[in-house]
Design a protein around this motif. Structure first.
Motif, PDB file in Angstrom:
ATOM      1  N   ILE A  77       2.145 -31.059  -4.809  1.00  0.00           N
ATOM      2  CA  ILE A  77       3.347 -31.606  -4.188  1.00  0.00           C
ATOM      3  C   ILE A  77       3.673 -30.738  -2.974  1.00  0.00           C
ATOM      4  CG2 ILE A  77       5.790 -32.197  -4.459  1.00  0.00           C
ATOM      5  CD1 ILE A  77       4.053 -33.796  -6.359  1.00  0.00           C
ATOM      6  N   LEU A  78       3.738 -31.373  -1.793  1.00  0.00           N
ATOM      7  CA  LEU A  78       4.135 -30.672  -0.578  1.00  0.00           C
ATOM      8  C   LEU A  78       5.602 -30.950  -0.303  1.00  0.00           C
ATOM      9  CD1 LEU A  78       1.157 -31.427   1.857  1.00  0.00           C
ATOM     10  CD2 LEU A  78       1.536 -29.397   0.456  1.00  0.00           C
ATOM     11  N   GLU A  79       6.257 -30.026   0.368  1.00  0.00           N
ATOM     12  CA  GLU A  79       7.641 -30.217   0.794  1.00  0.00           C
ATOM     13  C   GLU A  79       7.657 -30.145   2.310  1.00  0.00           C
ATOM     14  OE1 GLU A  79      11.455 -29.035   2.318  1.00  0.00           O
ATOM     15  OE2 GLU A  79      10.004 -27.466   1.948  1.00  0.00           O
ATOM     16  N   ALA A  80       8.191 -31.200   2.930  1.00  0.00           N
ATOM     17  CA  ALA A  80       8.320 -31.247   4.383  1.00  0.00           C
ATOM     18  C   ALA A  80       9.645 -31.915   4.708  1.00  0.00           C
ATOM     19  CB  ALA A  80       7.164 -32.018   5.011  1.00  0.00           C
ATOM     20  N   MET A  81      10.456 -31.264   5.525  1.00  0.00           N
ATOM     21  CA  MET A  81      11.746 -31.815   5.940  1.00  0.00           C
ATOM     22  C   MET A  81      12.592 -32.220   4.729  1.00  0.00           C
ATOM     23  SD  MET A  81      10.429 -33.832   9.365  1.00  0.00           S
ATOM     24  CE  MET A  81      11.667 -35.031   9.200  1.00  0.00           C
ATOM     25  N   LYS A  82      12.591 -31.360   3.718  1.00  0.00           N
ATOM     26  CA  LYS A  82      13.385 -31.538   2.497  1.00  0.00           C
ATOM     27  C   LYS A  82      12.963 -32.757   1.672  1.00  0.00           C
ATOM     28  CE  LYS A  82      17.227 -28.910   4.161  1.00  0.00           C
ATOM     29  NZ  LYS A  82      17.259 -27.690   3.478  1.00  0.00           N
ATOM     30  N   MET A  83      11.739 -33.232   1.900  1.00  0.00           N
ATOM     31  CA  MET A  83      11.193 -34.337   1.090  1.00  0.00           C
ATOM     32  C   MET A  83       9.984 -33.813   0.327  1.00  0.00           C
ATOM     33  SD  MET A  83      11.356 -37.655   3.598  1.00  0.00           S
ATOM     34  CE  MET A  83      10.077 -37.032   4.660  1.00  0.00           C
ATOM     35  N   GLU A  84       9.820 -34.288  -0.898  1.00  0.00           N
ATOM     36  CA  GLU A  84       8.652 -33.938  -1.690  1.00  0.00           C
ATOM     37  C   GLU A  84       7.593 -35.018  -1.484  1.00  0.00           C
ATOM     38  OE1 GLU A  84       9.702 -33.158  -5.756  1.00  0.00           O
ATOM     39  OE2 GLU A  84      11.364 -31.864  -5.147  1.00  0.00           O
ATOM     40  N   ILE A  85       6.388 -34.583  -1.097  1.00  0.00           N
ATOM     41  CA  ILE A  85       5.298 -35.510  -0.794  1.00  0.00           C
ATOM     42  C   ILE A  85       4.147 -35.243  -1.761  1.00  0.00           C
ATOM     43  CG2 ILE A  85       3.676 -36.286   0.980  1.00  0.00           C
ATOM     44  CD1 ILE A  85       5.699 -34.952   3.017  1.00  0.00           C
ATOM     45  N   PRO A  86       3.873 -36.172  -2.687  1.00  0.00           N
ATOM     46  CA  PRO A  86       2.743 -35.959  -3.595  1.00  0.00           C
ATOM     47  C   PRO A  86       1.413 -36.178  -2.864  1.00  0.00           C
ATOM     48  CG  PRO A  86       3.839 -38.039  -4.079  1.00  0.00           C
ATOM     49  CD  PRO A  86       4.623 -37.379  -2.997  1.00  0.00           C
ATOM     50  N   VAL A  87       0.468 -35.294  -3.123  1.00  0.00           N
ATOM     51  CA  VAL A  87      -0.893 -35.456  -2.621  1.00  0.00           C
ATOM     52  C   VAL A  87      -1.720 -35.821  -3.845  1.00  0.00           C
ATOM     53  CG1 VAL A  87      -2.819 -34.383  -1.415  1.00  0.00           C
ATOM     54  CG2 VAL A  87      -0.466 -33.741  -0.829  1.00  0.00           C
ATOM     55  N   VAL A  88      -2.337 -37.007  -3.808  1.00  0.00           N
ATOM     56  CA  VAL A  88      -2.946 -37.573  -5.011  1.00  0.00           C
ATOM     57  C   VAL A  88      -4.463 -37.508  -4.974  1.00  0.00           C
ATOM     58  CG1 VAL A  88      -0.982 -39.103  -5.370  1.00  0.00           C
ATOM     59  CG2 VAL A  88      -2.941 -39.916  -4.072  1.00  0.00           C
ATOM     60  N   ALA A  89      -5.055 -37.632  -6.155  1.00  0.00           N
ATOM     61  CA  ALA A  89      -6.509 -37.664  -6.291  1.00  0.00           C
ATOM     62  C   ALA A  89      -7.039 -38.983  -5.726  1.00  0.00           C
ATOM     63  CB  ALA A  89      -6.899 -37.530  -7.756  1.00  0.00           C
ATOM     64  N   PRO A  90      -8.050 -38.934  -4.852  1.00  0.00           N
ATOM     65  CA  PRO A  90      -8.593 -40.151  -4.276  1.00  0.00           C
ATOM     66  C   PRO A  90      -9.488 -40.934  -5.241  1.00  0.00           C
ATOM     67  CG  PRO A  90      -9.779 -38.251  -3.429  1.00  0.00           C
ATOM     68  CD  PRO A  90      -8.657 -37.729  -4.284  1.00  0.00           C
ATOM     69  N   GLN A  91      -9.890 -40.298  -6.330  1.00  0.00           N
ATOM     70  CA  GLN A  91     -10.755 -40.945  -7.322  1.00  0.00           C
ATOM     71  C   GLN A  91     -10.645 -40.193  -8.636  1.00  0.00           C
ATOM     72  OE1 GLN A  91     -14.404 -40.230  -5.083  1.00  0.00           O
ATOM     73  NE2 GLN A  91     -15.113 -38.839  -6.674  1.00  0.00           N
ATOM     74  N   ASP A  92     -11.199 -40.771  -9.700  1.00  0.00           N
ATOM     75  CA  ASP A  92     -11.238 -40.088 -10.992  1.00  0.00           C
ATOM     76  C   ASP A  92     -12.155 -38.872 -10.876  1.00  0.00           C
ATOM     77  OD1 ASP A  92      -9.774 -42.247 -11.820  1.00  0.00           O
ATOM     78  OD2 ASP A  92     -11.294 -43.055 -13.178  1.00  0.00           O
ATOM     79  N   GLY A  93     -11.869 -37.837 -11.644  1.00  0.00           N
ATOM     80  CA  GLY A  93     -12.724 -36.661 -11.641  1.00  0.00           C
ATOM     81  C   GLY A  93     -12.077 -35.503 -12.366  1.00  0.00           C
ATOM     82  N   THR A  94     -12.633 -34.325 -12.135  1.00  0.00           N
ATOM     83  CA  THR A  94     -12.125 -33.088 -12.703  1.00  0.00           C
ATOM     84  C   THR A  94     -11.799 -32.154 -11.556  1.00  0.00           C
ATOM     85  OG1 THR A  94     -13.556 -33.364 -14.630  1.00  0.00           O
ATOM     86  CG2 THR A  94     -12.663 -31.165 -14.261  1.00  0.00           C
ATOM     87  N   VAL A  95     -10.662 -31.495 -11.625  1.00  0.00           N
ATOM     88  CA  VAL A  95     -10.272 -30.561 -10.570  1.00  0.00           C
ATOM     89  C   VAL A  95     -11.242 -29.383 -10.601  1.00  0.00           C
ATOM     90  CG1 VAL A  95      -8.452 -29.050  -9.707  1.00  0.00           C
ATOM     91  CG2 VAL A  95      -7.854 -31.244 -10.750  1.00  0.00           C
ATOM     92  N   ALA A  96     -11.954 -29.178  -9.489  1.00  0.00           N
ATOM     93  CA  ALA A  96     -12.905 -28.074  -9.393  1.00  0.00           C
ATOM     94  C   ALA A  96     -12.224 -26.814  -8.883  1.00  0.00           C
ATOM     95  CB  ALA A  96     -14.061 -28.441  -8.468  1.00  0.00           C
ATOM     96  N   SER A  97     -11.298 -26.970  -7.919  1.00  0.00           N
ATOM     97  CA  SER A  97     -10.586 -25.798  -7.401  1.00  0.00           C
ATOM     98  C   SER A  97      -9.240 -26.222  -6.844  1.00  0.00           C
ATOM     99  CB  SER A  97     -11.404 -25.105  -6.306  1.00  0.00           C
ATOM    100  OG  SER A  97     -11.495 -25.925  -5.152  1.00  0.00           O
ATOM    101  N   ILE A  98      -8.306 -25.302  -6.915  1.00  0.00           N
ATOM    102  CA  ILE A  98      -7.021 -25.425  -6.245  1.00  0.00           C
ATOM    103  C   ILE A  98      -7.052 -24.331  -5.178  1.00  0.00           C
ATOM    104  CG2 ILE A  98      -4.520 -25.220  -6.435  1.00  0.00           C
ATOM    105  CD1 ILE A  98      -5.526 -27.666  -7.903  1.00  0.00           C
ATOM    106  N   ASP A  99      -6.972 -24.731  -3.918  1.00  0.00           N
ATOM    107  CA  ASP A  99      -7.198 -23.802  -2.819  1.00  0.00           C
ATOM    108  C   ASP A  99      -5.912 -23.331  -2.133  1.00  0.00           C
ATOM    109  OD1 ASP A  99     -10.214 -23.775  -2.717  1.00  0.00           O
ATOM    110  OD2 ASP A  99      -9.801 -25.913  -2.682  1.00  0.00           O
ATOM    111  N   VAL A 100      -4.765 -23.573  -2.741  1.00  0.00           N
ATOM    112  CA  VAL A 100      -3.475 -23.138  -2.205  1.00  0.00           C
ATOM    113  C   VAL A 100      -2.629 -22.588  -3.341  1.00  0.00           C
ATOM    114  CG1 VAL A 100      -3.434 -24.739  -0.245  1.00  0.00           C
ATOM    115  CG2 VAL A 100      -2.512 -25.459  -2.452  1.00  0.00           C
ATOM    116  N   ALA A 101      -1.548 -21.924  -2.982  1.00  0.00           N
ATOM    117  CA  ALA A 101      -0.600 -21.413  -3.970  1.00  0.00           C
ATOM    118  C   ALA A 101       0.788 -21.914  -3.602  1.00  0.00           C
ATOM    119  CB  ALA A 101      -0.628 -19.892  -3.998  1.00  0.00           C
ATOM    120  N   VAL A 102       1.677 -21.961  -4.569  1.00  0.00           N
ATOM    121  CA  VAL A 102       3.062 -22.376  -4.320  1.00  0.00           C
ATOM    122  C   VAL A 102       3.649 -21.452  -3.244  1.00  0.00           C
ATOM    123  CG1 VAL A 102       5.366 -22.561  -5.333  1.00  0.00           C
ATOM    124  CG2 VAL A 102       3.372 -23.343  -6.610  1.00  0.00           C
ATOM    125  N   GLY A 103       4.285 -22.072  -2.250  1.00  0.00           N
ATOM    126  CA  GLY A 103       4.892 -21.310  -1.168  1.00  0.00           C
ATOM    127  C   GLY A 103       4.036 -21.223   0.087  1.00  0.00           C
TER     128      GLY A 103
END
Length: 124
Positions: free
Chosen positions: A85-111
């Motif tokens: 979930i990204l926050e921009a201009m006080k709005m929460e924007i979900p970034v969704v999976a483009p297809q079924d699968g397994t998360v291989a890596s999360i390349d960002v941290a909160v903040g």
């Protein structure tokens, strides 16, 4: 004439501005860009999967700040599931999976601040 030092996108410029007597724009002389001061290296901010990055990239659609991580490495996702979930201009924007699968890596941290197109996560 006035001298200014201006930083644009990490590039430092020495600028000389000549004051004009007319109503038009004053002529501007610029020097070659200086080397930007080195920023302190960032601490390891992104948790990574031990298996490495996956083949399907999940990228930010807009610039913003990472507000929440909905999934973690190793979790199964369906097409359309929110991963980050990204926050921009006080709005929460979900970034969704483009297809079924397994998360291989999360390349960002909160903040983290991210630009549009930045890699957020990968799927297998």
């Amino acid at each position: 004439m006035k001298n200014y030092t201006i930083t644009v996108n990490g590039n430092v410029y020495d600028v000389v501005v000549e004051e004009g007597a007319g109503s038009g724009a004053a002529p501007v002389q610029t020097a070659a860009p200086k080397a930007a001061p080195k920023a302190a290296p960032k601490a390891a901010a992104a948790p990574k999967a031990s298996g490495g990055a996956g083949s399907v990239r999940i990228e930010a659609g807009a610039a913003g700040k990472v507000f929440k991580l909905e999934k973690s490495a190793g979790q199964a996702v369906k097409k359309g599931d929110a991963v980050v979930i990204l926050e921009a201009m006080k709005m929460e924007i979900p970034v969704v999976a483009p297809q079924d699968g397994t998360v291989a890596s999360i390349d960002v941290a909160v903040g983290d601040s991210v630009e549009a197109g930045a890699l957020l996560a990968t799927l297998n």
